[in-house]
Design an enzyme around this catalytic site. Structure first.
Site, PDB file in Angstrom:
ATOM      1  N   ASP A  15       5.058  -7.821  13.513  1.00 23.51           N
ATOM      2  CA  ASP A  15       4.250  -7.024  12.582  1.00 23.51           C
ATOM      3  C   ASP A  15       3.442  -6.088  12.977  1.00 23.51           C
ATOM      4  O   ASP A  15       2.364  -6.658  13.790  1.00 23.51           O
ATOM      5  CB  ASP A  15       3.458  -7.370  11.496  1.00 23.51           C
ATOM      6  CG  ASP A  15       3.692  -6.958  10.123  1.00 23.51           C
ATOM      7  OD1 ASP A  15       2.809  -5.484  10.446  1.00 23.51           O
ATOM      8  OD2 ASP A  15       3.045  -7.810   9.411  1.00 23.51           O
ATOM      9  N   HIS A  25       6.978  -5.191   9.554  1.00 24.59           N
ATOM     10  CA  HIS A  25       5.940  -5.264   8.238  1.00 24.59           C
ATOM     11  C   HIS A  25       6.827  -4.295   7.505  1.00 24.59           C
ATOM     12  O   HIS A  25       6.698  -4.966   7.026  1.00 24.59           O
ATOM     13  CB  HIS A  25       5.051  -3.591   8.200  1.00 24.59           C
ATOM     14  CG  HIS A  25       3.710  -3.844   7.419  1.00 24.59           C
ATOM     15  ND1 HIS A  25       3.494  -5.181   7.133  1.00 24.59           N
ATOM     16  CD2 HIS A  25       3.494  -3.372   6.498  1.00 24.59           C
ATOM     17  CE1 HIS A  25       2.267  -4.675   6.524  1.00 24.59           C
ATOM     18  NE2 HIS A  25       2.250  -3.950   5.762  1.00 24.59           N
ATOM     19  N   TRP A  49       0.921  -1.011   0.145  1.00 25.36           N
ATOM     20  CA  TRP A  49       0.106   0.475   0.011  1.00 25.36           C
ATOM     21  C   TRP A  49       0.528   1.177  -0.063  1.00 25.36           C
ATOM     22  O   TRP A  49       1.593   1.287   0.838  1.00 25.36           O
ATOM     23  CB  TRP A  49      -1.346   0.409   1.156  1.00 25.36           C
ATOM     24  CG  TRP A  49      -1.836   1.345   1.098  1.00 25.36           C
ATOM     25  CD1 TRP A  49      -2.881   2.234   0.616  1.00 25.36           C
ATOM     26  CD2 TRP A  49      -1.402   2.535   2.284  1.00 25.36           C
ATOM     27  NE1 TRP A  49      -3.465   2.714   1.077  1.00 25.36           N
ATOM     28  CE2 TRP A  49      -2.364   3.071   2.464  1.00 25.36           C
ATOM     29  CE3 TRP A  49      -0.282   2.173   3.849  1.00 25.36           C
ATOM     30  CZ2 TRP A  49      -2.934   4.468   3.471  1.00 25.36           C
ATOM     31  CZ3 TRP A  49      -0.592   3.624   4.273  1.00 25.36           C
ATOM     32  CH2 TRP A  49      -1.510   4.650   4.478  1.00 25.36           C
TER      33      TRP A  49
END
Length: 272
Positions: free
Chosen positions: A224, A253, A29
């Site tokens: 994460d 992440h 993203w």
């Protein structure tokens, strides 16, 4: 620079390095194809053909202001695969890109796909609901989105440290690497940032994951903080027939940077 046109005439930038078995990287993203530099440079040196592209509204690609939902994004991936006439592809995704791969398989099948790898995935369904109690509360999503509409650069600054592990053992990332990642995201259309966020949060892939018929590898960090493994990678891997699951200790992440050597080696072993 190499560009291709999608079904709705959106121009997408891509880079195509090396020769050999093809690996197509789908970005996370808000990030462009640049995020995969350290995978592509290593894997091409080991005899693979590595391809990555800027999602619509990201990097050097067009920003049409529309099409930021999984059906169109999967069509964009299909356009790239057809444009380059790829066969026996290993698809590799980070974060949101995982949904694009799953939706591609749902819409186009696995005839051209040999393997899939999902790194720090958003799968299967990040939003809290009655039958998904471990997901994110909608109120938390709304708070973040309100911040992005006011000051997205500030949000990036605040969240950069946890994205790269915030000093966890083995997660030493230079300030320059952090700035490079933030700069990449700041090139992304704010429309794409907001629309893609809704797409990844609101799409439930639990049923589609059952239908994946190619060998699949999930890689996730146990630290994460963007998508905790207990609500994402671990659950998603259980829904895919015969999937493999690799849990990285002290990995955040952004493990494609913090643990790049291990990630690269796992990709090589899996495609082999």
């Amino acid at each position: 620079m190499p560009y291709m046109k999608t079904k709705d005439a959106t121009c997408l930038y891509y880079k195509d390095w090396g020769s050999g078995k093809p690996v197509v990287f789908v970005s996370g993203w808000g990030l462009s194809a640049e995020m995969w530099n350290y995978q592509m440079i290593d894997l091409t040196a080991r005899g693979l053909r590595c391809i990555a592209y800027d999602r619509r509204g990201h990097g050097r690609s067009d920003d049409p202001g529309r099409g930021y939902h999984y059906d169109t994004l999967a069509d964009d991936l299909a356009s790239l695969i057809d444009h380059l006439n790829l066969q026996d592809v290993m698809l590799v995704a980070h974060s949101m890109g995982s949904g694009e791969i799953v939706r591609y398989l749902t819409r186009y099948g696995s005839e051209k796909v040999k393997q899939c790898v999902f790194i720090g995935t958003t799968l299967p369904f990040p939003l809290k609901s009655e039958d998904n109690p471990s997901g994110f509360d909608r109120s938390l999503i709304d708070i973040n989105r309100a911040m992005w509409k006011k000051d997205f650069p500030r949000w990036l600054q605040v969240n950069a440290a946890p994205y790269f592990g915030d000093g966890l053992p083995g997660c030493e990332v230079s300030p320059e690497m952090t700035d490079w990642t933030k700069s990449d995201m700041l090139q992304t259309s704010l429309k794409a940032i907001l629309d893609c966020n809704l797409t990844l949060i609101e799409t439930d892939f639990r049923e589609e994951l059952h239908d994946i018929a190619v060998p699949t590898l999930f890689i996730h960090g146990d630290s994460d903080r963007s998508l905790p493994v207990e609500m994402s990678g671990k659950i998603a891997a259980q829904l895919v027939p015969n999937a493999r699951f690799h849990l990285y200790e002290n990995a955040p992440h952004g493990l494609y940077i913090t643990h790049m050597e291990r990630v690269n080696n796992d990709l090589i072993l899996f495609i082999s």
